[in-house]
Design a protein around this motif. Structure first.
Motif, PDB file in Angstrom:
ATOM      1  N   UNK A 128      43.173  31.434 -24.740  1.00  0.00           N
ATOM      2  CA  UNK A 128      43.567  30.098 -25.204  1.00  0.00           C
ATOM      3  C   UNK A 128      43.610  29.127 -24.026  1.00  0.00           C
ATOM      4  N   UNK A 130      41.725  29.406 -21.318  1.00  0.00           N
ATOM      5  CA  UNK A 130      40.320  29.113 -21.015  1.00  0.00           C
ATOM      6  C   UNK A 130      39.775  28.032 -21.950  1.00  0.00           C
ATOM      7  N   UNK A 131      40.061  28.168 -23.225  1.00  0.00           N
ATOM      8  CA  UNK A 131      39.612  27.176 -24.205  1.00  0.00           C
ATOM      9  C   UNK A 131      40.127  25.785 -23.863  1.00  0.00           C
ATOM     10  N   UNK A 134      38.212  24.437 -20.863  1.00  0.00           N
ATOM     11  CA  UNK A 134      36.839  24.059 -21.213  1.00  0.00           C
ATOM     12  C   UNK A 134      36.849  22.732 -21.960  1.00  0.00           C
ATOM     13  N   UNK A 135      37.809  22.593 -22.853  1.00  0.00           N
ATOM     14  CA  UNK A 135      37.932  21.345 -23.614  1.00  0.00           C
ATOM     15  C   UNK A 135      38.150  20.159 -22.674  1.00  0.00           C
TER      16      UNK A 135
END
Lengths: 232, 232
Positions: A128, A130-131, A134-135
């Motif tokens: 989560x 990492x997400x 990235x966002x």
DNA sequence: ATTAAAAGCTGAAATATTTCATGTTATCAA
DNA sequence: TTGATAACATGAAATATTTCAGCTTTTAAT
């Protein structure tokens, strides 16, 4: 770069820590933090060098930096300008072994260089997190892409209007309608000659859209500037 | 879009499945696959519409598509052109609820529309998979950015040379030195008038750099084209 | 304080690009 | 096949942009 003097600044109220600890355990973050290096850069100093080995991820605590592509001819193109606090990931860093752009401080800046291996370990254990990162990176790209879209369609008028609005809204926000950037940097951002920037800014001043004293530029009529940015 | 006829094409030798199963269990992938929709698009059809609600991730099995930004004036800018097999993620899809670009088929294409929620579930459970997909997306962005860099620095000569090389190397690869693209699309990719494209291509032909018969363009002297792309 | 270097400014000439007008050639559907 | 439409092509005029030359002002270093 690593031989520079390390300046101490607090880790207690660090924005990156706050953001990270929404996703990872404080202990895991602390372990990650131990691997990172705190540095200060003065205005004009190069943080990452185009063509150099990628230094991994970088968190910009405070300051303003530009992503700059240097052509063989020696001229520069500024892809984007960002202010801290912000994680500087993206194609220049994420997964790339060689820097595509140089990252240069436009104002005195404080950064943390994060260890890639330690980051990967943390990311693999906390998808989560990492997400979210990235966002964050995609947001930065999106800003850059909107500038490209203006570049591709507009004449210099519109491109400079787009850039002035970007600088006001996303970089020099929280300081009214004025900011300080050199004509040369605007030219490198708008991909045109600096003479053209000078002429265009003078025209904008005559038309009551902006005012300036030296390098300090103030937006007077933001609605008109937005219309020029849209229509070219 | 969802009302289109579903065409059946095999899932056994699917590139996306192969790539995915390097990271995730076949059973997990199968569950994910059940949520996805297979579709075929004819040349010229719009797959995603700029401004429309994001359809999530899309895997392009076969075909060629363009990422297209439509200005208020009605003119278009092509950000990039890609061929399958390729995952079409990025700012247009990843985490964005509204499409920034339209995605349009330039050749007949077969795609799978992947369910965002199911993808997130799979990604959270398999961070290495997520990392691989993000890396893939960053590669696509990097290609687009190199085109922007050419756009920002070069005159039309150099921009068109850059585009012809990109199309040859990354899109119409594996079919010698010739490919078929309209002058209008080259103009929208190079951000110039179609007349300028026509003149430039004719000049390139006179100089023995390319040859063409109608829409079919053949690169004759790739070294010279590369020099123009760099210097020009 | 002095000097050198960089940035800002201006106008004119040279170049690049678009727009417009016009006509030809492909392409596609009835 | 025919007609309509889009794409291709060319040249001239209008516009946009860069380059160059020369000058002033600001900034930074000694």
């Amino acid at each position: 770069m690593l031989s520079r003097t390390e300046h101490k600044f607090g880790c207690e109220d660090c924005e990156f820590k706050k953001m990270s600890c929404l996703y990872v355990e404080p202990d895991s973050f602390e372990e990650f933090r131990q691997q990172s290096i705190k540095l200060s850069f003065s205005k004009g100093e190069t943080i990452f060098k185009q063509g150099g080995k990628s230094g991994g991820l970088l968190f910009l605590h405070e300051g303003i930096v530009k992503f700059c592509y240097q052509y063989d001819s020696g001229s520069n193109y500024i892809m984007t300008i960002v202010r801290g606090p912000k994680l500087l990931g993206g194609a220049n860093l994420f997964f790339k072994s060689v820097n595509i752009f140089s990252i240069t401080a436009m104002e005195d800046s404080r950064v943390c260089m994060l260890d890639s291996a330690a980051f990967m370990k943390l990311a693999i254990g906390n998808p989560a997190y990492l997400l979210a990162l990235v966002e964050n990176t995609m947001d930065m790209f999106q800003d850059a892409i909107f500038n490209f879209i203006s570049l591709a369609h507009n004449h210099v008028n519109g491109r400079i209007a787009t850039i002035l609005l970007y600088l006001h809204k996303n970089v020099y926000n929280g300081q009214g309608y004025s900011f300080t950037v050199s004509r040369k940097e605007i030219a490198e951002f708008a991909a045109c000659s600096h003479e053209n920037v000078i002429n265009t800014l003078s025209r904008f001043r005559k038309e009551g859209i902006i005012e300036f004293h030296g390098k300090e530029i103030e937006i007077i009529n933001i609605e008109l500037l937005e219309e020029i940015s849209r229509k070219g």
